[in-house]
Design an enzyme around this catalytic site. Structure first.
Site, PDB file in Angstrom:
ATOM      1  N   TYR A  29       0.834  -1.207   0.000  1.00 19.64           N
ATOM      2  CA  TYR A  29       0.000   0.000   0.000  1.00 19.64           C
ATOM      3  C   TYR A  29       0.864   1.249   0.000  1.00 19.64           C
ATOM      4  O   TYR A  29       1.950   1.275   0.603  1.00 19.64           O
ATOM      5  CB  TYR A  29      -0.881   0.053   1.255  1.00 19.64           C
ATOM      6  CG  TYR A  29      -2.104  -0.819   1.206  1.00 19.64           C
ATOM      7  CD1 TYR A  29      -3.306  -0.345   0.699  1.00 19.64           C
ATOM      8  CD2 TYR A  29      -2.053  -2.120   1.678  1.00 19.64           C
ATOM      9  CE1 TYR A  29      -4.428  -1.146   0.676  1.00 19.64           C
ATOM     10  CE2 TYR A  29      -3.178  -2.928   1.662  1.00 19.64           C
ATOM     11  CZ  TYR A  29      -4.364  -2.434   1.157  1.00 19.64           C
ATOM     12  OH  TYR A  29      -5.475  -3.226   1.136  1.00 19.64           O
ATOM     13  N   TYR A  84      -0.952  -9.823   0.420  1.00 24.07           N
ATOM     14  CA  TYR A  84       0.142  -9.361   1.273  1.00 24.07           C
ATOM     15  C   TYR A  84       0.060  -9.994   2.658  1.00 24.07           C
ATOM     16  O   TYR A  84      -1.012 -10.387   3.105  1.00 24.07           O
ATOM     17  CB  TYR A  84       0.149  -7.824   1.383  1.00 24.07           C
ATOM     18  CG  TYR A  84      -1.126  -7.215   1.907  1.00 24.07           C
ATOM     19  CD1 TYR A  84      -1.346  -7.073   3.278  1.00 24.07           C
ATOM     20  CD2 TYR A  84      -2.107  -6.748   1.035  1.00 24.07           C
ATOM     21  CE1 TYR A  84      -2.504  -6.503   3.760  1.00 24.07           C
ATOM     22  CE2 TYR A  84      -3.269  -6.176   1.507  1.00 24.07           C
ATOM     23  CZ  TYR A  84      -3.471  -6.057   2.871  1.00 24.07           C
ATOM     24  OH  TYR A  84      -4.622  -5.495   3.337  1.00 24.07           O
ATOM     25  N   ARG A 108      -3.399 -11.874   3.477  1.00 25.62           N
ATOM     26  CA  ARG A 108      -4.733 -11.464   3.022  1.00 25.62           C
ATOM     27  C   ARG A 108      -4.960 -11.886   1.573  1.00 25.62           C
ATOM     28  O   ARG A 108      -4.077 -11.700   0.732  1.00 25.62           O
ATOM     29  CB  ARG A 108      -4.882  -9.937   3.068  1.00 25.62           C
ATOM     30  CG  ARG A 108      -4.864  -9.248   4.424  1.00 25.62           C
ATOM     31  CD  ARG A 108      -5.997  -9.604   5.352  1.00 25.62           C
ATOM     32  NE  ARG A 108      -7.296  -9.931   4.773  1.00 25.62           N
ATOM     33  CZ  ARG A 108      -8.208  -9.052   4.339  1.00 25.62           C
ATOM     34  NH1 ARG A 108      -7.977  -7.759   4.401  1.00 25.62           N
ATOM     35  NH2 ARG A 108      -9.365  -9.450   3.844  1.00 25.62           N
ATOM     36  N   HIS A 150      -7.589  -8.044  -2.538  1.00 25.20           N
ATOM     37  CA  HIS A 150      -8.902  -7.398  -2.372  1.00 25.20           C
ATOM     38  C   HIS A 150      -8.802  -5.923  -2.722  1.00 25.20           C
ATOM     39  O   HIS A 150      -7.728  -5.325  -2.690  1.00 25.20           O
ATOM     40  CB  HIS A 150      -9.410  -7.553  -0.934  1.00 25.20           C
ATOM     41  CG  HIS A 150      -8.489  -6.948   0.080  1.00 25.20           C
ATOM     42  ND1 HIS A 150      -7.422  -7.646   0.620  1.00 25.20           N
ATOM     43  CD2 HIS A 150      -8.453  -5.719   0.649  1.00 25.20           C
ATOM     44  CE1 HIS A 150      -6.779  -6.864   1.467  1.00 25.20           C
ATOM     45  NE2 HIS A 150      -7.371  -5.678   1.500  1.00 25.20           N
ATOM     46  N   HIS A 194     -10.738  -2.356  -1.458  1.00 27.11           N
ATOM     47  CA  HIS A 194     -11.652  -1.774  -0.471  1.00 27.11           C
ATOM     48  C   HIS A 194     -12.663  -0.879  -1.178  1.00 27.11           C
ATOM     49  O   HIS A 194     -12.299  -0.117  -2.074  1.00 27.11           O
ATOM     50  CB  HIS A 194     -10.878  -0.903   0.522  1.00 27.11           C
ATOM     51  CG  HIS A 194      -9.911  -1.664   1.370  1.00 27.11           C
ATOM     52  ND1 HIS A 194     -10.219  -2.134   2.625  1.00 27.11           N
ATOM     53  CD2 HIS A 194      -8.627  -2.035   1.150  1.00 27.11           C
ATOM     54  CE1 HIS A 194      -9.174  -2.749   3.146  1.00 27.11           C
ATOM     55  NE2 HIS A 194      -8.196  -2.703   2.262  1.00 27.11           N
TER      56      HIS A 194
END
Lengths: 193, 234
Positions: B102, B141, B151, B154, B156
């Site tokens: 991120y 990640y 995870r 995905h 958000h």
């Protein structure tokens, strides 16, 4: 249970990495422009967890009526325009101290469920890592005489009502503080519909 | 005035979910208090008048070079529980880059940042409730929840809908991800169908030849109990 053809999508946590998308616009912390009608206040919302640690990665959203009690929304049928110098929506991420500081006005009273008026309040939504489904609460103002007659507060056990109160600073009366305790002793009251 | 239906049992995540450790100190132990739906909840931020830039829904075009990763066209409809489109509502998305990193100072996963990718976008739904984004497929990640925790990939999503009670923040997943069964965030939702509804599907029709894969994902916001008759009376 009413009929429905589809089922609402499940919520998931906002996670820790939302800031670059959702809270870069810090203007969303200033809901009252200069010239907004009503009692101008600075409202500091502090979020803490079950070990009284500040939550530095929460997002706080506020939704409130203007000083005359008008929501900027088509469902509010009152025949007057909302204050153009005021936005009822605020959104900030908490800082390293777990705080989000909004500039707003004290809201007016809005229609309640019983045909009467509700005490002035601000609706709050809290999102955070570890919060899979956002939490709703309300901020009322300590010392407001209307609190005694508020039909929502009346549904909260008396010993927990103080968790819904913001308190003014002793020296600066325009500064109000509200603490959100997500968990444990003194836990804030959260609502569901 | 109309009112919103309660969500169906099991279709929303359990707030306190032991396997997702951060939930334990960040969620109330006392039951939530049920109150009537008042004007305060039946109104809400619409954010429909937010100016949206022309390229805000394209996460791949903000730098001289394109970001690394598999280009995707992601679209779908925002509906209420009666199947009606939710028009002119703001959809905000954010995601990791193709390497699973991120653009956020707290993310210390030692995967490369992509100088050509920020990873956030915004769109308004149209008259059919449809939204469209152009982006890249995010990577999986690791995270610190438990040993060897990863995870599933995905994106958000944040949506407002017409009232305070339709507010939704969720995550969209990709079909066939082997990490679903090991992910306590997804598994916090008890109902299997409700988990499945968070998974997008590959769509050949919106796949762009020689260019990008198409994925479709519809989002359903809480519905109001208004019948068509009540609607007509407005």
């Amino acid at each position: 249970m009413s009929e429905r053809s589809l089922i609402a999508s499940a919520s998931q946590t906002i996670g820790p990495f939302y800031a670059f998308a959702l809270t870069t616009n810090t203007a969303l912390g200033v809901m009252a422009q200069s010239g907004a009608i009503g009692e101008r206040i600075e409202l500091v919302v502090h979020v803490v967890d079950g070990e009284s640690q500040s939550v530095a990665d929460a997002m706080v959203e506020l939704w409130q009526a203007d000083a005359s009690g008008k929501y900027q929304h088509p469902e509010d049928m009152q025949a007057r325009n909302p204050d153009p110098a005021f936005s009822g929506f605020g959104r900030l991420g908490t800082n390293a101290e777990g705080e989000a500081a909004f500039t707003t006005v004290k809201p007016g009273r809005v229609a309640g469920p019983d045909g009467g008026l509700q005490a002035p309040h601000i609706n709050v939504i809290v999102f955070a890592r570890g919060v899979l489904l956002h939490l709703y609460t309300r901020i009322y103002f300590a010392g407001d005489p209307a609190n005694k007659l508020d039909s929502v507060l009346a549904q909260v056990p008396e010993e927990r009502r103080s968790t819904l109160l913001a308190y003014p600073d002793r020296k600066r009366r325009e500064l109000w503080r509200f603490e959100i305790r997500l968990c444990g002793e003194g836990e804030t009251v959260f609502f569901d519909w | 005035m109309h009112s919103y239906k309660r969500t169906l049992p099991g279709t929303q995540p359990n707030r306190r979910h032991d396997a997702y450790r951060s939930t334990l100190l960040r969620n109330p132990r006392q039951p939530l208090i049920q109150i009537p739906q008042t004007l305060s909840e039946l109104t809400g931020p619409l954010c429909g008048d937010n100016p949206i830039g022309e390229s805000d829904n394209d996460l791949t075009c903000h730098f001289a070079e394109e970001p690394l990763g598999q280009r995707i066209h992601l679209s779908g409809r925002v509906l209420d529980e009666d199947g009606r489109p939710v028009r002119n509502t703001l959809v905000e998305i954010w995601q990791a880059n193709a390497a699973g990193r991120y653009n956020h100072p707290v993310d210390q996963h030692p995967a490369p940042l992509d100088p050509n990718f920020i990873g956030s976008g915004r769109a308004m739904t149209d008259d059919e409730g449809e939204y469209r984004f152009v982006t890249i497929r995010p990577g999986s990640y690791p995270w610190g929840n438990h040993y060897n925790a990863w995870r599933p990939a995905h994106i958000h999503f944040s949506l407002f809908g017409p009232s305070l009670l339709t507010r939704l923040i969720t995550q969209m997943y990709f079909p066939g991800d082997p990490l679903f069964d090991f992910d306590p965030i997804m598994q916090s939702i008890p109902d299997e169908d409700a988990r499945r509804r968070l998974i997008s599907r590959f769509d050949l029709e919106t796949t762009v030849p020689e260019r990008a894969l198409g994925f479709k994902w519809d989002i359903v916001l809480r519905g109001s109990g208004a019948t068509p008759f009540e609607d007509a009376g407005k």
